[in-house]
Design a protein around this motif. Structure first.
Motif, short mmCIF file in Angstrom:
data_model
loop_
_atom_site.label_atom_id
_atom_site.label_comp_id
_atom_site.label_asym_id
_atom_site.label_seq_id
_atom_site.Cartn_x
_atom_site.Cartn_y
_atom_site.Cartn_z
N PRO A 112 0.81 -1.23 0.00
CA PRO A 112 0.00 0.00 0.00
C PRO A 112 0.84 1.27 0.00
O PRO A 112 0.33 2.34 -0.37
N TRP A 113 2.11 1.19 0.42
CA TRP A 113 2.96 2.38 0.53
C TRP A 113 4.07 2.40 -0.51
O TRP A 113 5.05 3.12 -0.37
N PHE A 114 3.93 1.62 -1.57
CA PHE A 114 4.97 1.57 -2.60
C PHE A 114 5.08 2.92 -3.30
O PHE A 114 4.08 3.51 -3.71
N VAL A 202 -3.22 5.61 -0.22
CA VAL A 202 -2.92 4.32 0.41
C VAL A 202 -4.06 3.36 0.05
O VAL A 202 -5.18 3.52 0.52
N ASP A 203 -3.77 2.39 -0.79
CA ASP A 203 -4.78 1.49 -1.33
C ASP A 203 -5.34 0.59 -0.22
O ASP A 203 -4.63 -0.25 0.35
N ALA A 204 -6.63 0.75 0.08
CA ALA A 204 -7.26 -0.02 1.15
C ALA A 204 -7.32 -1.50 0.81
O ALA A 204 -7.27 -2.36 1.70
N GLY A 205 -7.44 -1.83 -0.48
CA GLY A 205 -7.47 -3.23 -0.89
C GLY A 205 -6.15 -3.93 -0.63
O GLY A 205 -6.11 -5.07 -0.14
N LYS A 206 -5.04 -3.24 -0.92
CA LYS A 206 -3.72 -3.82 -0.65
C LYS A 206 -3.46 -3.91 0.85
O LYS A 206 -2.83 -4.87 1.32
N LEU A 207 -3.96 -2.93 1.60
CA LEU A 207 -3.81 -2.99 3.05
C LEU A 207 -4.59 -4.17 3.62
O LEU A 207 -4.12 -4.87 4.52
#
Length: 240
Positions: A112-114, A202-207
């Motif tokens: 998410p933080w890439f 920050v992508d919630a799906g990746k989190l």
């Protein structure tokens, strides 16, 4: 410190050379191991830390600490890594909590933080040691992601193709934080109010994928229903 809301509280405290950059909360929808519902809501709190450019003792490093909560009949699965290939090294123990330590390579697909525009030593990508702990009857999952610039001869290469990970990197990761348990005699400090919500970038799906899989306690009627489904499949197989 990142402090849980459960009593007695638990906290993640990073090494003294780390500075807190940001702290947020997010509502996520992790995958659910069930035949009907595919996901369920959960709450996540996270803190982002960095030690800047490092010093003579420690290289530049970053830490992402996550506390993910669920409630009701839901609980977290014990899987260490979801949606990414990792190397499982050891079982960990911090303050009587058992966990796992796994080396992963963060990428645009799973982090998410890439940041593709990272500069300096981080421009080669990062190598992460992901430590995961379950507690409070598996309703609280603590994730500590320790990261350093990927200094392997071929940075960014999947671990399945290049699994040469320096042991001193793992040692620094395991020493980068502590888990602190509050008690009646030594309670942890209270929070400073509600955290702001996570920003859109920050992508919630990746989190959600990073936190792992949710399980649900099933009633006897649900078990019987699943058994009936399996029995029907077996009978249909023999009728072919």
């Amino acid at each position: 410190m990142l402090i849980s809301a459960y009593a007695p509280a638990l906290a993640v405290r990073c090494r003294e050379d780390f500075q807190l950059l940001d702290a947020r909360r997010a509502r996520i929808f992790p995958k659910l191991s069930a035949r009907i519902m595919k996901s369920c809501p959960a709450e996540a709190w996270y803190g982002l830390y960095a030690n800047g450019t490092g010093d003579a003792t420690y290289p530049p490093a970053r830490v992402i600490a996550i506390m993910a909560f669920t409630s009701g009949t839901l609980f977290w699965a014990s899987n260490a890594v979801t949606g990414t290939v990792g190397l499982h090294h050891v079982n960990l123990r911090y303050d009587d909590l058992e966990g796992t330590g796994t080396v992963v390579v963060p990428s645009a697909e799973n982090d998410p933080w890439f940041d593709p525009h990272d500069s300096g030593p981080w421009s080669r990508g990062s190598l992460a040691y992901r430590m995961i702990f379950l507690t409070k009857k598996d309703k609280l999952k603590i994730i500590v992601d320790y990261r350093e610039p990927d200094m392997r001869p071929q940075p960014g290469v999947p671990l399945a193709e290049d699994n040469r990970v320096p042991q001193d990197f793992i040692d620094r990761a395991q020493a980068s934080f502590g888990l602190i348990r509050g008690s009646g005699e030594a309670p942890l400090p209270g929070g400073s109010g509600a955290l702001p919500f996570s920003p859109p970038e920050v992508d919630a799906g990746k989190l959600a994928d990073m936190t792992g899989l949710l399980l649900r306690k099933q009633s006897i009627f649900e078990y019987l229903s699943l058994f009936a489904d399996d029995l029907r499949e077996i009978l249909s197989y023999f009728r072919r």
